[in-house]
Design a protein around this motif. Structure first.
Motif, PDB file in Angstrom:
ATOM      1  N   TYR A   9      56.357   2.420  95.611  1.00 32.22           N
ATOM      2  CA  TYR A   9      57.564   3.129  95.849  1.00 32.22           C
ATOM      3  C   TYR A   9      57.241   4.666  95.873  1.00 32.22           C
ATOM      4  O   TYR A   9      56.122   5.035  95.843  1.00 32.22           O
ATOM      5  CB  TYR A   9      58.394   2.805  94.687  1.00 32.22           C
ATOM      6  N   TYR A  10      58.189   5.582  96.669  1.00 29.99           N
ATOM      7  CA  TYR A  10      57.621   6.805  97.054  1.00 29.99           C
ATOM      8  C   TYR A  10      58.979   7.694  96.335  1.00 29.99           C
ATOM      9  O   TYR A  10      59.765   7.803  96.964  1.00 29.99           O
ATOM     10  CB  TYR A  10      58.032   6.811  98.477  1.00 29.99           C
ATOM     11  N   PRO A  11      58.422   8.177  95.268  1.00 31.86           N
ATOM     12  CA  PRO A  11      59.426   8.998  94.486  1.00 31.86           C
ATOM     13  C   PRO A  11      60.091  10.150  95.176  1.00 31.86           C
ATOM     14  O   PRO A  11      61.336  10.463  94.974  1.00 31.86           O
ATOM     15  CB  PRO A  11      58.514   9.556  93.179  1.00 31.86           C
ATOM     16  N   GLY A  29      66.727  -0.405  96.513  1.00 35.29           N
ATOM     17  CA  GLY A  29      65.397  -0.437  96.557  1.00 35.29           C
ATOM     18  C   GLY A  29      64.660  -0.687  95.133  1.00 35.29           C
ATOM     19  O   GLY A  29      65.363  -0.690  94.005  1.00 35.29           O
ATOM     20  N   LEU A  30      63.418  -0.459  95.301  1.00 36.38           N
ATOM     21  CA  LEU A  30      62.577  -0.116  94.059  1.00 36.38           C
ATOM     22  C   LEU A  30      62.975   0.872  93.296  1.00 36.38           C
ATOM     23  O   LEU A  30      63.153   2.030  93.846  1.00 36.38           O
ATOM     24  CB  LEU A  30      61.111  -0.157  94.467  1.00 36.38           C
ATOM     25  N   ALA A  31      62.952   0.815  91.859  1.00 33.40           N
ATOM     26  CA  ALA A  31      63.382   1.794  91.226  1.00 33.40           C
ATOM     27  C   ALA A  31      62.663   3.129  91.422  1.00 33.40           C
ATOM     28  O   ALA A  31      61.371   3.130  91.650  1.00 33.40           O
ATOM     29  CB  ALA A  31      63.169   1.489  89.743  1.00 33.40           C
ATOM     30  N   HIS A  32      63.352   4.342  91.605  1.00 39.57           N
ATOM     31  CA  HIS A  32      62.944   5.767  91.898  1.00 39.57           C
ATOM     32  C   HIS A  32      62.461   5.976  93.260  1.00 39.57           C
ATOM     33  O   HIS A  32      61.937   6.731  93.744  1.00 39.57           O
ATOM     34  CB  HIS A  32      61.734   6.086  91.049  1.00 39.57           C
ATOM     35  N   ASP A  33      62.436   4.697  94.179  1.00 42.23           N
ATOM     36  CA  ASP A  33      62.186   5.030  95.552  1.00 42.23           C
ATOM     37  C   ASP A  33      62.851   5.972  96.162  1.00 42.23           C
ATOM     38  O   ASP A  33      64.311   5.860  96.449  1.00 42.23           O
ATOM     39  CB  ASP A  33      62.050   3.678  96.464  1.00 42.23           C
ATOM     40  N   ARG A  34      62.360   7.147  96.549  1.00 43.10           N
ATOM     41  CA  ARG A  34      63.003   8.016  97.403  1.00 43.10           C
ATOM     42  C   ARG A  34      64.119   8.813  96.726  1.00 43.10           C
ATOM     43  O   ARG A  34      65.260   8.899  97.542  1.00 43.10           O
ATOM     44  CB  ARG A  34      63.185   7.660  99.000  1.00 43.10           C
ATOM     45  N   SER A  35      63.852   8.757  95.532  1.00 40.33           N
ATOM     46  CA  SER A  35      65.298   9.366  94.768  1.00 40.33           C
ATOM     47  C   SER A  35      64.998  10.759  94.898  1.00 40.33           C
ATOM     48  O   SER A  35      66.209  11.457  94.377  1.00 40.33           O
ATOM     49  CB  SER A  35      65.306   8.770  93.307  1.00 40.33           C
ATOM     50  N   PHE A  36      64.088  11.421  95.395  1.00 41.36           N
ATOM     51  CA  PHE A  36      63.943  13.010  95.595  1.00 41.36           C
ATOM     52  C   PHE A  36      63.733  13.276  96.929  1.00 41.36           C
ATOM     53  O   PHE A  36      63.100  12.504  97.705  1.00 41.36           O
ATOM     54  CB  PHE A  36      62.791  13.387  94.486  1.00 41.36           C
ATOM     55  N   MET A  37      63.988  14.445  97.403  1.00 38.56           N
ATOM     56  CA  MET A  37      63.722  15.019  98.479  1.00 38.56           C
ATOM     57  C   MET A  37      63.686  16.295  98.793  1.00 38.56           C
ATOM     58  O   MET A  37      64.086  17.212  97.864  1.00 38.56           O
ATOM     59  CB  MET A  37      64.838  14.704  99.587  1.00 38.56           C
ATOM     60  N   VAL A  61      56.591   9.797  88.592  1.00 37.08           N
ATOM     61  CA  VAL A  61      58.132   9.833  87.779  1.00 37.08           C
ATOM     62  C   VAL A  61      57.948   8.877  86.650  1.00 37.08           C
ATOM     63  O   VAL A  61      57.618   7.808  86.515  1.00 37.08           O
ATOM     64  CB  VAL A  61      59.284   9.612  88.840  1.00 37.08           C
ATOM     65  N   SER A  62      58.593   9.518  85.508  1.00 34.36           N
ATOM     66  CA  SER A  62      58.675   8.990  84.254  1.00 34.36           C
ATOM     67  C   SER A  62      59.619   7.808  84.388  1.00 34.36           C
ATOM     68  O   SER A  62      60.555   7.688  85.447  1.00 34.36           O
ATOM     69  CB  SER A  62      58.954   9.691  83.256  1.00 34.36           C
ATOM     70  N   ALA A  63      59.435   6.513  83.600  1.00 36.69           N
ATOM     71  CA  ALA A  63      60.326   5.373  83.638  1.00 36.69           C
ATOM     72  C   ALA A  63      61.899   5.849  83.578  1.00 36.69           C
ATOM     73  O   ALA A  63      62.786   5.146  84.274  1.00 36.69           O
ATOM     74  CB  ALA A  63      60.229   4.555  82.620  1.00 36.69           C
ATOM     75  N   ASP A  64      62.393   6.967  82.935  1.00 37.08           N
ATOM     76  CA  ASP A  64      63.875   7.394  82.708  1.00 37.08           C
ATOM     77  C   ASP A  64      64.252   8.261  84.003  1.00 37.08           C
ATOM     78  O   ASP A  64      65.207   8.759  84.288  1.00 37.08           O
ATOM     79  CB  ASP A  64      63.810   7.715  81.357  1.00 37.08           C
ATOM     80  N   GLY A  65      63.005   8.568  84.988  1.00 41.24           N
ATOM     81  CA  GLY A  65      63.253   9.693  85.882  1.00 41.24           C
ATOM     82  C   GLY A  65      63.548  11.018  85.600  1.00 41.24           C
ATOM     83  O   GLY A  65      64.102  11.731  86.558  1.00 41.24           O
ATOM     84  N   GLY A 116      73.782  -2.448 103.161  1.00 41.08           N
ATOM     85  CA  GLY A 116      73.430  -2.281 101.754  1.00 41.08           C
ATOM     86  C   GLY A 116      73.542  -0.912 101.200  1.00 41.08           C
ATOM     87  O   GLY A 116      74.272  -0.185 101.816  1.00 41.08           O
ATOM     88  N   THR A 117      72.639  -0.536 100.537  1.00 39.94           N
ATOM     89  CA  THR A 117      72.535   0.869 100.037  1.00 39.94           C
ATOM     90  C   THR A 117      71.252   1.432 100.017  1.00 39.94           C
ATOM     91  O   THR A 117      70.175   0.433  99.898  1.00 39.94           O
ATOM     92  CB  THR A 117      73.485   0.965  98.858  1.00 39.94           C
ATOM     93  N   SER A 118      70.759   2.684 100.017  1.00 41.43           N
ATOM     94  CA  SER A 118      69.681   3.405  99.639  1.00 41.43           C
ATOM     95  C   SER A 118      69.453   4.440  99.023  1.00 41.43           C
ATOM     96  O   SER A 118      70.818   5.114  99.248  1.00 41.43           O
ATOM     97  CB  SER A 118      68.697   3.233 100.827  1.00 41.43           C
ATOM     98  N   ALA A 119      68.553   5.193  98.830  1.00 37.91           N
ATOM     99  CA  ALA A 119      68.598   6.584  98.326  1.00 37.91           C
ATOM    100  C   ALA A 119      68.392   7.405  99.614  1.00 37.91           C
ATOM    101  O   ALA A 119      69.118   7.341 100.464  1.00 37.91           O
ATOM    102  CB  ALA A 119      67.597   6.827  97.170  1.00 37.91           C
ATOM    103  N   TYR A 120      67.234   8.116  99.400  1.00 33.74           N
ATOM    104  CA  TYR A 120      66.918   8.940 100.727  1.00 33.74           C
ATOM    105  C   TYR A 120      65.926   8.516 101.686  1.00 33.74           C
ATOM    106  O   TYR A 120      65.552   9.076 102.672  1.00 33.74           O
ATOM    107  CB  TYR A 120      66.308  10.431 100.392  1.00 33.74           C
ATOM    108  N   ALA A 121      65.921   7.057 101.669  1.00 33.26           N
ATOM    109  CA  ALA A 121      65.316   6.267 102.749  1.00 33.26           C
ATOM    110  C   ALA A 121      65.832   6.581 104.039  1.00 33.26           C
ATOM    111  O   ALA A 121      67.045   6.881 104.023  1.00 33.26           O
ATOM    112  CB  ALA A 121      65.056   4.984 102.348  1.00 33.26           C
TER     113      ALA A 121
END
Length: 253
Positions: A9-11, A29-37, A61-65, A116-121
């Motif tokens: 995954y790519y935080p 997607g995978l937890a924390h994947d591209r959740s930051f930009m 990234v920590s488990a709780d983000g 579907g949905t995704s973060a910043y992917a």
């Protein structure tokens, strides 16, 4: 039997990935994947297309983000709450930057055959690539007297081993992995990011796009390499999980 060979995954979008043995799979997607930009002064996201040095930044990234640790060659490692990264990214990239995060209530809808949905992917929740697909490209590069490329040049989330035929992922339209299920969305159209050496952030080129253009041209333009999937059922993914194709379809190439 095909199985999961790698999970990554790519935080932070555009930065280096984190390889894991096991990861929760969320609707995005995978937890924390591209959740930051990282964004510039105008709020436009930075990518390796213009800022290849992003590849040299290794976030965890920590488990709780809640906490982010950032590593980059020749720069002091930064551990922080996620809202204090602007000065560090500005110094490393050499341009004014700040860090943004996908809000937990986001409702982005992705496109493709299976929405579907995704973060910043860039588009869909998951990017899947097989070792057989990379092996074929490397054989074609060798025929031209060129060195092989590593898997990380293409930044997949899931690497599948055990498919004998290259580009099997193009035709695997529904996949069951562990207790999760994935639905085919579309082919991955590749850009200049594939020319960035992911270990150093140095921009190479024109490979692999030149070689891919000889056998992987997409009807809508560009070259297709790898496949994007939406999440149909969440759960946990692990390296070694069997990959079962439950529905096949024709390649869209």
């Amino acid at each position: 039997m095909a199985s999961v060979a790698e999970l990554t995954y790519y935080p932070v979008k555009g930065c280096a990935g984190t390889s894991v043995r096991e990861a929760p799979l969320t609707p995005a997607g995978l937890a924390h994947d591209r959740s930051f930009m990282v964004v510039g002064e105008e709020g436009v996201g930075r990518t390796q297309r213009r800022d290849p040095r992003l590849a040299s930044i290794r976030p965890t990234v920590s488990a709780d983000g809640g906490r982010l640790t950032l590593h980059a060659p020749e720069f002091e490692t930064l551990e922080l709450r996620v809202d204090t990264a602007a000065d560090w990214f500005t110094e490393v990239l050499g341009v004014p930057s700040r860090l943004v995060r996908v809000p937990p209530e986001h409702d982005r809808v992705t496109d493709g055959r299976t929405p579907g949905t995704s973060a910043y992917a860039d588009s869909c929740a998951l990017h899947v690539l097989s070792r057989a697909t990379l092996d074929l490209l490397n054989r074609k590069l060798a025929e031209r007297g060129l060195p092989p490329l590593p898997m990380n040049r293409f930044r997949p989330n899931i690497v599948v081993d055990g498919w004998d035929e290259p580009h099997t992922e193009d035709r695997a339209h529904r996949i069951r992995v562990g207790d999760t299920e994935l639905g085919y969305a579309k082919l991955a159209i590749r850009c200049a990011v594939t020319m960035v050496e992911q270990d150093t952030g140095a921009k190479a080129g024109p490979e692999p796009l030149r070689t891919l253009a000889g056998y992987r041209r997409a009807a809508e333009g560009g070259v297709a390499y790898g496949t994007k999937y939406a999440v149909l059922r969440t759960g946990t993914l692990s390296v070694g999980d069997d990959v079962h194709v439950t529905s096949w379809g024709d390649s869209e190439l």
